[in-house]
Structures are given as C-alpha cells and as structure tokens.
Design an enzyme around this catalytic site. Structure first.
Site, mmCIF file in Angstrom:
data_model
loop_
_atom_site.group_PDB
_atom_site.id
_atom_site.type_symbol
_atom_site.label_atom_id
_atom_site.label_comp_id
_atom_site.label_asym_id
_atom_site.label_seq_id
_atom_site.Cartn_x
_atom_site.Cartn_y
_atom_site.Cartn_z
ATOM 1 N N LYS A 159 0.836 -1.215 0.000
ATOM 2 C CA LYS A 159 0.000 0.000 0.000
ATOM 3 C C LYS A 159 0.867 1.260 0.000
ATOM 4 O O LYS A 159 0.660 2.160 -0.818
ATOM 5 C CB LYS A 159 -0.921 0.033 1.238
ATOM 6 C CG LYS A 159 -1.883 -1.136 1.326
ATOM 7 C CD LYS A 159 -2.779 -1.044 2.546
ATOM 8 C CE LYS A 159 -2.049 -1.181 3.859
ATOM 9 N NZ LYS A 159 -1.441 -2.517 4.111
ATOM 10 N N ARG B 226 11.143 -1.434 11.060
ATOM 11 C CA ARG B 226 10.048 -1.086 11.979
ATOM 12 C C ARG B 226 9.970 -2.106 13.119
ATOM 13 O O ARG B 226 10.123 -3.306 12.885
ATOM 14 C CB ARG B 226 8.716 -1.069 11.210
ATOM 15 C CG ARG B 226 8.442 0.270 10.554
ATOM 16 C CD ARG B 226 7.260 0.255 9.637
ATOM 17 N NE ARG B 226 6.050 -0.327 10.179
ATOM 18 C CZ ARG B 226 4.870 -0.337 9.569
ATOM 19 N NH1 ARG B 226 4.744 0.244 8.383
ATOM 20 N NH2 ARG B 226 3.820 -0.892 10.111
HETATM 21 P P1 ADP Z 1 2.115 -1.872 3.217
HETATM 22 O O1 ADP Z 1 2.119 -0.363 3.196
HETATM 23 O O2 ADP Z 1 0.922 -2.459 2.537
HETATM 24 O O3 ADP Z 1 2.311 -2.445 4.602
HETATM 25 P P2 ADP Z 1 4.707 -1.625 1.872
HETATM 26 O O4 ADP Z 1 4.414 -0.730 0.719
HETATM 27 O O5 ADP Z 1 5.444 -1.017 3.011
HETATM 28 O O6 ADP Z 1 3.354 -2.370 2.387
HETATM 29 O O7 ADP Z 1 5.499 -2.904 1.294
HETATM 30 C C1 ADP Z 1 5.937 -3.933 2.168
HETATM 31 C C2 ADP Z 1 7.326 -4.416 1.712
HETATM 32 O O8 ADP Z 1 7.211 -5.095 0.468
HETATM 33 C C3 ADP Z 1 8.340 -3.293 1.497
HETATM 34 O O9 ADP Z 1 9.610 -3.766 1.901
HETATM 35 C C4 ADP Z 1 8.288 -3.048 -0.018
HETATM 36 O O10 ADP Z 1 9.535 -2.559 -0.516
HETATM 37 C C5 ADP Z 1 7.976 -4.429 -0.547
HETATM 38 N N1 ADP Z 1 7.120 -4.431 -1.745
HETATM 39 C C6 ADP Z 1 6.071 -3.598 -2.011
HETATM 40 N N2 ADP Z 1 5.489 -3.921 -3.186
HETATM 41 C C7 ADP Z 1 6.179 -4.998 -3.666
HETATM 42 C C8 ADP Z 1 6.062 -5.805 -4.847
HETATM 43 N N3 ADP Z 1 5.103 -5.584 -5.761
HETATM 44 N N4 ADP Z 1 6.932 -6.831 -4.998
HETATM 45 C C9 ADP Z 1 7.889 -7.081 -4.066
HETATM 46 N N5 ADP Z 1 8.058 -6.345 -2.946
HETATM 47 C C10 ADP Z 1 7.215 -5.319 -2.740
HETATM 48 P P1 AMP Z 2 0.582 0.499 9.005
HETATM 49 O O1 AMP Z 2 1.677 1.509 8.902
HETATM 50 O O2 AMP Z 2 -0.606 0.821 8.145
HETATM 51 O O3 AMP Z 2 1.081 -0.912 8.820
HETATM 52 O O4 AMP Z 2 0.030 0.583 10.504
HETATM 53 C C1 AMP Z 2 0.880 0.262 11.609
HETATM 54 C C2 AMP Z 2 0.028 0.071 12.844
HETATM 55 O O5 AMP Z 2 -0.654 1.291 13.181
HETATM 56 C C3 AMP Z 2 -1.087 -0.987 12.730
HETATM 57 O O6 AMP Z 2 -0.620 -2.308 12.972
HETATM 58 C C4 AMP Z 2 -2.058 -0.507 13.819
HETATM 59 O O7 AMP Z 2 -1.610 -0.864 15.118
HETATM 60 C C5 AMP Z 2 -1.954 1.023 13.691
HETATM 61 N N1 AMP Z 2 -2.964 1.545 12.745
HETATM 62 C C6 AMP Z 2 -2.720 2.164 11.546
HETATM 63 N N2 AMP Z 2 -3.879 2.488 10.951
HETATM 64 C C7 AMP Z 2 -4.880 2.070 11.770
HETATM 65 C C8 AMP Z 2 -6.305 2.094 11.709
HETATM 66 N N3 AMP Z 2 -6.952 2.606 10.649
HETATM 67 N N4 AMP Z 2 -6.997 1.548 12.743
HETATM 68 C C9 AMP Z 2 -6.364 1.032 13.809
HETATM 69 N N5 AMP Z 2 -5.035 0.966 13.928
HETATM 70 C C10 AMP Z 2 -4.283 1.481 12.925
#
Ligand code: ADP
Ligand code: AMP
Length: 222
Positions: A13, A160
């Site tokens: 995302k 993280r």
């Molecule tokens: P989210 O915001 O949904 O938690 P991220 O955008 O942070 O996910 O992506 C999670 C991990 O996967 C990151 O390390 C990113 O670089 C990697 N990643 C994102 N999209 C892809 C993809 N299409 N293929 C492989 N790795 C990806």
């Molecule tokens: P993310 O960066 O989207 O992976 O979010 C990291 C963490 O923040 C999640 O695991 C939740 O603990 C908290 N969080 C982010 N967005 C929300 C939401 N919309 N509702 C509840 N918790 C959230």
C-alpha cells in the site's frame, strides 16, 4: 478524487501510495505514518497508540477516527486524498462516510491490493524504511543503491519494530478478523477494485493507474 487503498500489511500500500500521489496529485494520508510521527514526537496520542502498535493490534477506533477527521478537515484535502491504512474496520468505514459527508466529500474509489500470506511475511520481515523521509525499501525485492542508505535523501534505513515475525503474524490475524469483513461494505457501494499485488511494483502500479484514470474520467463527468 478521494481514494482508499487497502489490503493486508505488507501488500504494498505504502509503495503504491507514493506513486499514486505523484501521478494523480493527491494528498497521502497514512494513519500508520501519522502514528509513527506522533510516537517519535512523544505526544500523548502517540504514546497511547504505541501500546497497541507494538502488540500488532489495532489502535481503538475513537483515536483513529479523531486523527483522520482532523487531517481531512485541513484545506489541502479538499481537492483529493489517498487514504492508506484507514479505514480498517467496518465501524471506521461508517465513521469515514459521516466525516466525508460533513466535509462535502465522497469516496470515489477503493483499491484492494491482494497478496498471499507467505509472500506478505517475506515482504514485511525484509522491509526497511528511511528514518528521515519515510521511503520504503526491501532488502531483496526493492533494495536501495547503497546498503542501508536512502536513495532519495541519504537518510539511514531502519526496520520497523512491528515488522518482527511474531508481530507480523498477529497483524495478519487482525487483518483477517477485523478488516476483511469491511470489504463487503465497499463492494456493495460499487466503488471497489481488487488488484493482484503479487507482481512487480511497476506492474501493479500500471493496473492501479489505469483503474484510477477511469475513475478520474467518471468523476469529471459528474
Ligand atoms: P504496506 O504499506 O501495505 O504495509 P509496503 O508498501 O510497506 O506495504 O510494502 C511492504 C514491503 O514489500 C516493502 O519492503 C516493499 O519494498 C515491498 N514491496 C512492495 N510492493 C512490492 C512488490 N510488488 N513486490 C515485491 N516487494 C514489494
Ligand atoms: P501500518 O503503517 O498501516 O502498517 O500501521 C501500523 C500500525 O498502526 C497498525 O498495525 C495498527 O496498530 C496502527 N494503525 C494504523 N492504521 C490504523 C487504523 N486505521 N486503525 C487502527 N489501527 C491502525
């Protein structure tokens, strides 16, 4: 355009969001990023949120909805927003509708990025984030040019604290239990698109962008 990007943790995302906001001139509103900034600044809300985030649980709806309402009320959000990581429960989705209608906005598109669970685990445990500008990398799938250094700003990359195997498993359970049931709500609303997120970052983006261009055309006509 007001767009929601959803999907399990690690689906990509944030990665797609960075590209979408550049291409479509939207304001990126990520609740996870807002919580991490509040934790860094040691605000009261940040410290409260941290208790939940560290365990992989969701921050309570009343805190999240308040944060999003305040952010969407700012003038820069009138033209277009990409909501990333919010809503995550049916209650949040309903609360968002109320907030949007108070602000004369509506949800034009909901994009769900779908990826299977083994791949999510690989993506999350290999994720690295720039401490300075927040750009996301992956040690294997999307590495920086120089190890541990951000390509954009030269900042240091970090892992993280909620990207450990144990917390990731809990976050995936929470997604299934609390977030998946929300999908039907948006499917019924007729603004929902599901996109295969298991492919290359650019391939996923090509589909996302093509869908959003269609939505943009339809939004213009109205
Ligand atoms: P989210 O915001 O949904 O938690 P991220 O955008 O942070 O996910 O992506 C999670 C991990 O996967 C990151 O390390 C990113 O670089 C990697 N990643 C994102 N999209 C892809 C993809 N299409 N293929 C492989 N790795 C990806
Ligand atoms: P993310 O960066 O989207 O992976 O979010 C990291 C963490 O923040 C999640 O695991 C939740 O603990 C908290 N969080 C982010 N967005 C929300 C939401 N919309 N509702 C509840 N918790 C959230």
């Amino acid at each position: 355009m007001h767009v929601i990007i959803m999907g399990p943790p690690g689906a990509g995302k944030g990665t797609q969001a960075e590209k979408i906001v550049n291409e479509f001139s939207l304001v990126h509103v990520s609740t996870g990023d807002m919580f991490r900034a509040a934790i860094k600044n040691e605000t009261e809300m940040g410290l409260k949120a941290k208790e939940y985030i560290d365990k992989g649980e969701l921050v309570p709806d009343e805190i999240v909805v308040g944060v999003v309402k305040e952010r969407l009320s700012r003038p820069d959000c009138q033209e277009g927003v990409l909501l990333d990581g919010f809503p995550r429960t049916l209650e949040q989705a309903e609360a968002l509708d109320d907030v949007m209608s108070e602000l004369n906005m509506k949800t034009d598109a909901v994009i769900s990025i779908d990826v299977d669970e083994d791949e999510l685990l690989n993506r999350l445990t290999g994720r690295r984030v720039c401490r300075n500008c927040g750009t996301t990398y992956h040690i294997n799938f999307n590495p920086p040019k120089v190890r541990n250094i951000c390509d954009h700003c030269g900042g240091e990359l970090y892992q993280r604290s909620d990207d450990t195997v144990e917390t990731v498993k809990e976050r995936l359970n929470v997604y299934k239990k609390q977030t998946l049931p929300m999908i039907d709500y948006y499917k019924r609303g007729g603004v929902f698109a599901s996109i295969d997120g298991s492919r290359d970052i650019d391939e996923v983006f090509a589909d996302v962008a093509s869908y959003l261009r269609d939505v943009q055309e339809n939004t213009k006509d109205k």
